[in-house]
Design an enzyme around this catalytic site. Structure first.
Site, PDB file in Angstrom:
ATOM      1  N   ARG A  43       0.855  -1.185   0.000  1.00 51.89           N
ATOM      2  CA  ARG A  43       0.000   0.000   0.000  1.00 51.89           C
ATOM      3  C   ARG A  43       0.893   1.238   0.000  1.00 51.89           C
ATOM      4  O   ARG A  43       1.648   1.472   0.934  1.00 51.89           O
ATOM      5  CB  ARG A  43      -0.901  -0.009   1.239  1.00 51.89           C
ATOM      6  CG  ARG A  43      -1.748   1.241   1.420  1.00 51.89           C
ATOM      7  CD  ARG A  43      -2.642   1.116   2.664  1.00 51.89           C
ATOM      8  NE  ARG A  43      -3.374   2.358   2.888  1.00 51.89           N
ATOM      9  CZ  ARG A  43      -3.102   3.246   3.830  1.00 51.89           C
ATOM     10  NH1 ARG A  43      -2.098   3.038   4.674  1.00 51.89           N
ATOM     11  NH2 ARG A  43      -3.824   4.333   3.946  1.00 51.89           N
ATOM     12  N   HIS A  82      -2.533  11.020   0.757  1.00 55.64           N
ATOM     13  CA  HIS A  82      -1.957  10.835   2.086  1.00 55.64           C
ATOM     14  C   HIS A  82      -1.306  12.153   2.497  1.00 55.64           C
ATOM     15  O   HIS A  82      -0.106  12.225   2.741  1.00 55.64           O
ATOM     16  CB  HIS A  82      -0.954   9.675   2.101  1.00 55.64           C
ATOM     17  CG  HIS A  82      -0.701   9.117   3.462  1.00 55.64           C
ATOM     18  ND1 HIS A  82      -0.744   7.761   3.735  1.00 55.64           N
ATOM     19  CD2 HIS A  82      -0.389   9.713   4.640  1.00 55.64           C
ATOM     20  CE1 HIS A  82      -0.464   7.565   5.014  1.00 55.64           C
ATOM     21  NE2 HIS A  82      -0.238   8.736   5.581  1.00 55.64           N
ATOM     22  N   GLU A 142      -6.933   8.698   6.373  1.00 56.22           N
ATOM     23  CA  GLU A 142      -7.142   9.413   7.626  1.00 56.22           C
ATOM     24  C   GLU A 142      -7.580  10.870   7.446  1.00 56.22           C
ATOM     25  O   GLU A 142      -6.871  11.813   7.825  1.00 56.22           O
ATOM     26  CB  GLU A 142      -5.872   9.350   8.484  1.00 56.22           C
ATOM     27  CG  GLU A 142      -5.475   7.933   8.871  1.00 56.22           C
ATOM     28  CD  GLU A 142      -4.306   7.861   9.828  1.00 56.22           C
ATOM     29  OE1 GLU A 142      -4.043   6.773  10.360  1.00 56.22           O
ATOM     30  OE2 GLU A 142      -3.635   8.896  10.048  1.00 56.22           O
ATOM     31  N   ASN A 198      -7.209   2.044  10.328  1.00 53.93           N
ATOM     32  CA  ASN A 198      -5.897   2.218  10.956  1.00 53.93           C
ATOM     33  C   ASN A 198      -6.092   2.270  12.466  1.00 53.93           C
ATOM     34  O   ASN A 198      -6.976   2.985  12.953  1.00 53.93           O
ATOM     35  CB  ASN A 198      -5.220   3.508  10.501  1.00 53.93           C
ATOM     36  CG  ASN A 198      -4.865   3.504   9.033  1.00 53.93           C
ATOM     37  OD1 ASN A 198      -4.999   2.492   8.345  1.00 53.93           O
ATOM     38  ND2 ASN A 198      -4.415   4.634   8.525  1.00 53.93           N
ATOM     39  N   TYR A 253      -3.790   2.280  16.313  1.00 54.44           N
ATOM     40  CA  TYR A 253      -2.536   2.264  17.067  1.00 54.44           C
ATOM     41  C   TYR A 253      -2.757   2.173  18.568  1.00 54.44           C
ATOM     42  O   TYR A 253      -2.030   1.462  19.260  1.00 54.44           O
ATOM     43  CB  TYR A 253      -1.714   3.525  16.750  1.00 54.44           C
ATOM     44  CG  TYR A 253      -1.208   3.550  15.330  1.00 54.44           C
ATOM     45  CD1 TYR A 253      -0.018   2.910  14.991  1.00 54.44           C
ATOM     46  CD2 TYR A 253      -1.928   4.190  14.318  1.00 54.44           C
ATOM     47  CE1 TYR A 253       0.444   2.911  13.685  1.00 54.44           C
ATOM     48  CE2 TYR A 253      -1.471   4.194  13.017  1.00 54.44           C
ATOM     49  CZ  TYR A 253      -0.290   3.555  12.701  1.00 54.44           C
ATOM     50  OH  TYR A 253       0.164   3.545  11.404  1.00 54.44           O
ATOM     51  N   GLU A 281      -3.244   0.105   8.423  1.00 55.65           N
ATOM     52  CA  GLU A 281      -2.053   0.507   9.173  1.00 55.65           C
ATOM     53  C   GLU A 281      -2.156  -0.032  10.588  1.00 55.65           C
ATOM     54  O   GLU A 281      -3.196   0.090  11.234  1.00 55.65           O
ATOM     55  CB  GLU A 281      -1.894   2.029   9.273  1.00 55.65           C
ATOM     56  CG  GLU A 281      -1.446   2.732   8.019  1.00 55.65           C
ATOM     57  CD  GLU A 281      -1.234   4.226   8.262  1.00 55.65           C
ATOM     58  OE1 GLU A 281      -0.926   4.617   9.426  1.00 55.65           O
ATOM     59  OE2 GLU A 281      -1.384   4.994   7.301  1.00 55.65           O
TER      60      GLU A 281
END
Length: 486
Positions: A91, A135, A180, A309, A311, A385
């Site tokens: 990606r 991005h 995002e 994504n 985290y 991600e």
């Protein structure tokens, strides 16, 4: 490093391993401004991140993406590393000002040729290209004309999507419009810690809407240009928001943050409407008159999959005084990235943290995937991600040993596997990131890569986590946790 298989097709012999479904897509990911360099080559013009990073005080140590990992010149070497990892997909994002200098008008043949060579190189190695169109590197000329708070930017994005699809659509099957948009809107125009560095919450909400519109118009442009069977998506950094307590005030704080973290995007994109409570919570900032007739229908386009994504979770409470948004993990600012959330306090969640100060909590991944399962049935998910930054270094033997990253990845992949067993339709996982790179406002001080980059020389050194991930990909399964009994 041994060459590995591309998808999970056969069960390994490893005892007690968690086997992923057949066809599960294993990949890795990068972003153009973070790795490419060659900032002024091939006709490329400045993006908002070029301008932002060259503004004193905006990035740590004044770091810029001018050279970054020099992927523009070393892409063949990076493809060889991916082939050695055995990943089935890569990606990457296309640099808008590289393929359409200035953000309008004809495409740059030299810019498109770079990505065409990259796509051909990936396919030659059996790696599927997964293209992200945006991005965060908006052409500076479009920001000068008003940026994402302006409707025209969404219209320009659709034109740009058509150009890229026309050049690469005969070979690329998987497309993502935006990465995002929360960061683009609320860190870029709200708190100002990301480019373009503006701090107006009303403009941040306008930007959020026009990013939603860009996704919808861009998806329509892609489908008009791509052959049948191509897949379109968007990637959202969905926040798993938890209240500090079960008290009514903390629950309401979590609801409000969830609104501007998640539902301001999932509402229009996946339901065709802005949630009523989000409109009420932000009514003191804007009347939302920038939402025109037909916008929601344009935004609400069917998705072939949703990129997620993740985290770390987000922990909030009602604030007894002014909100403490600087504890939200997104960078220090006197301005909040949370419109309507000025009286919300953000807390560090308990547990070990990464070098970013983000708590390591795989349960947030599991809970988030089950929420998507329940809220949006029938929408497949790809983890686009997931990864962690640690203070990596080359030891005297020339190795980069990163057991913390291996533990992080193991925990989060185990959470993905548990979610799949619980009915979440997760089709793939992309490790962030292939390479250590320019980490936005943090410059080169944070290392997320599976591959260590010596920025002075450009030398690439696969970390121990890269070898570990290659085995996971080869086996299509997660082995027992490091140190655990088989």
């Amino acid at each position: 490093m041994a060459t590995a298989s591309r998808t999970a097709e056969t069960a390994p012999a490893t005892r007690n391993a968690r086997v992923f479904p057949p066809g599960f897509l294993w990949g890795t990911a990068t972003a153009a401004y973070q790795i490419e360099g060659a900032a002024a080559e091939g006709g490329r013009t400045p993006s908002i991140w070029d301008t932002f990073s060259h503004t004193p005080g905006r990035t740590r140590n004044g770091d810029t993406g001018d050279v970054a990992c020099d992927h523009y010149h070393r892409w063949r070497e990076d493809l060889a590393i991916m082939a050695d990892l055995g990943v089935g997909a890569y990606r990457f994002s296309v640099s808008w000002p590289r393929v359409q200098p200035g953000g309008s008008g004809p495409a740059s043949r030299e810019g498109l040729d770079f990505y065409s060579r990259l796509v051909d190189g990936l396919l030659a190695k059996g790696i599927q290209p997964v293209v992200t169109l945006y991005h965060w590197d908006l052409p500076q000329e479009l920001e000068d004309a008003g940026g994402w708070p302006e409707r025209a930017t969404a219209e320009r994005f659709a034109e740009y999507a058509s150009l890229v699809a026309g050049a690469l659509g005969d070979r690329v099957e998987r497309w993502t419009t935006l990465n995002e948009p929360w960061c683009s809107a609320f860190l870029g125009y709200g708190s100002g810690v990301h480019a373009p560095g503006r701090t107006d919450q009303a403009d941040a909400l306008r930007a959020a809407h026009h990013l939603n519109l860009a996704h919808g118009l861009g998806t329509q442009a892609l489908r008009a240009a791509l052959p049948a069977g191509a897949q379109t998506s968007v990637t959202l950094n969905l926040h798993h928001v938890r209240p500090l307590t079960d008290g009514p005030a903390d629950l309401d704080a979590a609801r409000r943050i969830d609104g501007v973290a998640n539902r301001v995007f999932t509402g229009p994109m996946l339901r065709g409407e802005y949630p009523d409570d989000v409109l009420r919570d932000t009514a003191h900032l804007t009347d939302w008159s920038f939402v025109e007739d037909g916008d929601l229908a344009d935004i609400h386009q069917p998705l072939d999959f949703l990129g997620v994504n993740y985290y770390s979770p987000t922990l909030v409470s009602a604030a007894s005084g002014p909100g403490t948004h600087n504890a939200d993990g997104h960078g220090a600012s006197d301005h909040s990235p949370w419109p309507g959330g000025d009286d919300v306090a953000f807390h560090r969640t308990p547990g070990e943290t990464t070098a970013m100060g983000w708590t390591i909590d795989p349960s947030g991944m599991y809970d988030l995937l089950l929420r998507v399962r329940d809220d949006f049935p029938g929408v497949p998910v790809v983890i686009t991600e997931n990864g962690a930054a640690f203070d990596d270094y080359v030891d005297p033997e020339g190795r980069v040993l990163d057991p913390q990253r291996i533990s992080y990845l193991h925990g989060h992949l185990a959470a993905v596997h548990r979610a799949i067993e619980a009915g979440a339709d997760v089709r793939g996982y992309f490790l962030w990131s292939l390479l250590d790179n320019f980490e936005w406002g943090y410059g080169y001080s944070k290392r997320f890569g599976a591959v260590y980059v010596d920025y002075a020389t450009g030398r690439r050194i696969p970390k121990e986590s890269a070898r570990w991930y290659a085995k996971v990909v080869r086996d299509g399964a997660l082995p027992p946790e490091p140190g655990a009994r088989a």
